[in-house]
Design a protein around this motif. Structure first.
Motif, PDB file in Angstrom:
ATOM      1  N   GLY A  43       0.836  -1.281   0.030  1.00 34.08           N
ATOM      2  CA  GLY A  43       0.079  -0.051  -0.053  1.00 34.08           C
ATOM      3  C   GLY A  43       0.790   1.324   0.147  1.00 34.08           C
ATOM      4  O   GLY A  43       0.327   2.353   0.465  1.00 34.08           O
TER       5      GLY A  43
ATOM      6  N   GLN B 247       6.805   7.132  -0.245  1.00 31.21           N
ATOM      7  CA  GLN B 247       6.182   6.704   1.210  1.00 31.21           C
ATOM      8  C   GLN B 247       7.014   5.490   1.710  1.00 31.21           C
ATOM      9  O   GLN B 247       7.370   5.484   2.871  1.00 31.21           O
ATOM     10  CB  GLN B 247       4.751   6.230   1.121  1.00 31.21           C
ATOM     11  CG  GLN B 247       3.735   7.424   0.824  1.00 31.21           C
ATOM     12  CD  GLN B 247       2.464   6.588   0.493  1.00 31.21           C
ATOM     13  OE1 GLN B 247       2.313   5.569   0.205  1.00 31.21           O
ATOM     14  NE2 GLN B 247       1.493   7.597   0.415  1.00 31.21           N
TER      15      GLN B 247
ATOM     16  N   ARG C 150      -0.824  10.992   4.456  1.00 27.03           N
ATOM     17  CA  ARG C 150      -1.526   9.734   3.891  1.00 27.03           C
ATOM     18  C   ARG C 150      -0.905   8.510   4.519  1.00 27.03           C
ATOM     19  O   ARG C 150      -1.545   7.628   4.788  1.00 27.03           O
ATOM     20  CB  ARG C 150      -0.903   9.632   2.188  1.00 27.03           C
ATOM     21  CG  ARG C 150      -1.359   8.425   1.714  1.00 27.03           C
ATOM     22  CD  ARG C 150      -2.875   8.128   1.369  1.00 27.03           C
ATOM     23  NE  ARG C 150      -3.088   7.007   0.553  1.00 27.03           N
ATOM     24  CZ  ARG C 150      -3.883   5.911   0.939  1.00 27.03           C
ATOM     25  NH1 ARG C 150      -4.729   6.483   1.913  1.00 27.03           N
ATOM     26  NH2 ARG C 150      -3.954   5.147   0.121  1.00 27.03           N
ATOM     27  N   LEU C 151       0.448   8.582   5.062  1.00 26.03           N
ATOM     28  CA  LEU C 151       0.916   7.433   5.873  1.00 26.03           C
ATOM     29  C   LEU C 151       0.035   7.407   7.276  1.00 26.03           C
ATOM     30  O   LEU C 151      -0.204   6.291   7.714  1.00 26.03           O
ATOM     31  CB  LEU C 151       2.253   7.458   6.176  1.00 26.03           C
ATOM     32  CG  LEU C 151       3.341   7.400   4.839  1.00 26.03           C
ATOM     33  CD1 LEU C 151       4.696   7.717   5.180  1.00 26.03           C
ATOM     34  CD2 LEU C 151       3.334   6.026   4.243  1.00 26.03           C
TER      35      LEU C 151
ATOM     36  N   SER D 265      -2.957   8.211   7.657  1.00 23.79           N
ATOM     37  CA  SER D 265      -4.316   7.820   7.280  1.00 23.79           C
ATOM     38  C   SER D 265      -4.141   6.337   7.055  1.00 23.79           C
ATOM     39  O   SER D 265      -5.347   5.751   7.469  1.00 23.79           O
ATOM     40  CB  SER D 265      -4.922   8.690   5.994  1.00 23.79           C
ATOM     41  OG  SER D 265      -4.340   7.905   4.898  1.00 23.79           O
ATOM     42  N   LEU D 266      -3.009   5.612   6.581  1.00 23.68           N
ATOM     43  CA  LEU D 266      -3.155   4.308   6.688  1.00 23.68           C
ATOM     44  C   LEU D 266      -2.512   3.673   7.981  1.00 23.68           C
ATOM     45  O   LEU D 266      -2.453   2.328   8.148  1.00 23.68           O
ATOM     46  CB  LEU D 266      -1.809   4.112   5.642  1.00 23.68           C
ATOM     47  CG  LEU D 266      -2.201   4.358   4.321  1.00 23.68           C
ATOM     48  CD1 LEU D 266      -0.781   4.188   3.410  1.00 23.68           C
ATOM     49  CD2 LEU D 266      -3.174   3.553   3.398  1.00 23.68           C
ATOM     50  N   GLU D 267      -2.514   4.512   9.032  1.00 25.24           N
ATOM     51  CA  GLU D 267      -2.294   4.191  10.250  1.00 25.24           C
ATOM     52  C   GLU D 267      -0.827   3.516  10.260  1.00 25.24           C
ATOM     53  O   GLU D 267      -0.582   2.434  11.356  1.00 25.24           O
ATOM     54  CB  GLU D 267      -3.363   3.046  10.956  1.00 25.24           C
ATOM     55  CG  GLU D 267      -4.635   3.901  10.760  1.00 25.24           C
ATOM     56  CD  GLU D 267      -5.834   2.748  11.475  1.00 25.24           C
ATOM     57  OE1 GLU D 267      -5.311   1.620  11.610  1.00 25.24           O
ATOM     58  OE2 GLU D 267      -6.928   3.160  11.435  1.00 25.24           O
ATOM     59  N   LEU D 268      -0.008   3.960   9.611  1.00 27.51           N
ATOM     60  CA  LEU D 268       1.560   3.581   9.840  1.00 27.51           C
ATOM     61  C   LEU D 268       2.443   4.496  10.625  1.00 27.51           C
ATOM     62  O   LEU D 268       3.435   3.772  11.062  1.00 27.51           O
ATOM     63  CB  LEU D 268       2.031   3.587   8.303  1.00 27.51           C
ATOM     64  CG  LEU D 268       1.361   2.597   7.270  1.00 27.51           C
ATOM     65  CD1 LEU D 268       2.005   2.379   5.846  1.00 27.51           C
ATOM     66  CD2 LEU D 268       1.432   1.067   7.860  1.00 27.51           C
TER      67      LEU D 268
ATOM     68  N   LYS E  56       1.202  -0.946  13.530  1.00 22.53           N
ATOM     69  CA  LYS E  56       1.309  -1.371  11.946  1.00 22.53           C
ATOM     70  C   LYS E  56       2.361  -1.011  11.294  1.00 22.53           C
ATOM     71  O   LYS E  56       2.851  -1.684  10.479  1.00 22.53           O
ATOM     72  CB  LYS E  56      -0.011  -0.797  11.531  1.00 22.53           C
ATOM     73  CG  LYS E  56      -0.638  -1.277  10.231  1.00 22.53           C
ATOM     74  CD  LYS E  56      -1.655  -0.534   9.890  1.00 22.53           C
ATOM     75  CE  LYS E  56      -2.326  -0.996   8.594  1.00 22.53           C
ATOM     76  NZ  LYS E  56      -3.490  -0.296   8.283  1.00 22.53           N
TER      77      LYS E  56
END
Length: 162
Positions: free
Chosen positions: A40, A45, A85-86, A88-91, A111
């Protein structure tokens, strides 16, 4: 009687370092794209995550946006949408500094840290697809790092081939 070299030969497209780097950059990034897709991540990123994983290994605490931008040689403004964005991806997690509210600290989430185990497959897959030895790639990285350092420092020893 020898023929004088053609002064315009240095302008041949195939002799341009900038052209070779640009074409190679696009080709190599095209190899990364399908490898990163299951994670993803886009390539930029992925670079942010590499910086954070490296930092987490050394247990230095969170990095600031400015520190990440410096490591990746990007301006801080470029980082904001990527970091959002990272997040929002919960990274990653972004937190304001208690000392200076203008400073944002970036840290890995569980995560994000766990994603490293899946990402470990990326480098060998890239090496395999490029079809060159690891030692050749390491040598290339060393040469490119020297070129980058010289270019950023403004120190040029330009030749007709540059």
């Amino acid at each position: 009687m020898s023929v004088a070299p053609d002064p315009f030969e240095a302008l041949a497209l195939e002799r341009q370092v900038c052209f070779a780097l640009a074409v190679t950059n696009r080709a190599v990034l095209a190899i990364y794209r399908p490898l990163l897709e299951p994670l993803g991540l886009t390539h930029p990123q992925y670079l942010v995550m590499l910086a954070l994983w490296d930092n987490a290994q050394s247990k230095k605490g969170p990095l600031t946006v400015k520190e990440i931008a410096g490591l990746l040689q990007l301006d801080s403004a470029t980082m904001s949408p990527m970091l959002k964005r990272l997040e929002s991806l919960e990274l990653i997690a972004r937190t304001r500094s208690l000392v200076d509210e203008r400073t944002t600290h970036i840290s890995l989430t569980r995560k994000g840290a766990a994603l490293r185990r899946r990402a470990v497959k990326i480098p060998p897959a890239v090496v395999e697809q490029l079809g060159v030895s690891l030692s050749e790639l390491e040598h290339l990285r060393e040469v490119l790092t020297r070129i980058n350092t010289a270019a950023l420092g403004g120190g040029t020893s330009a030749t007709a081939l540059a």
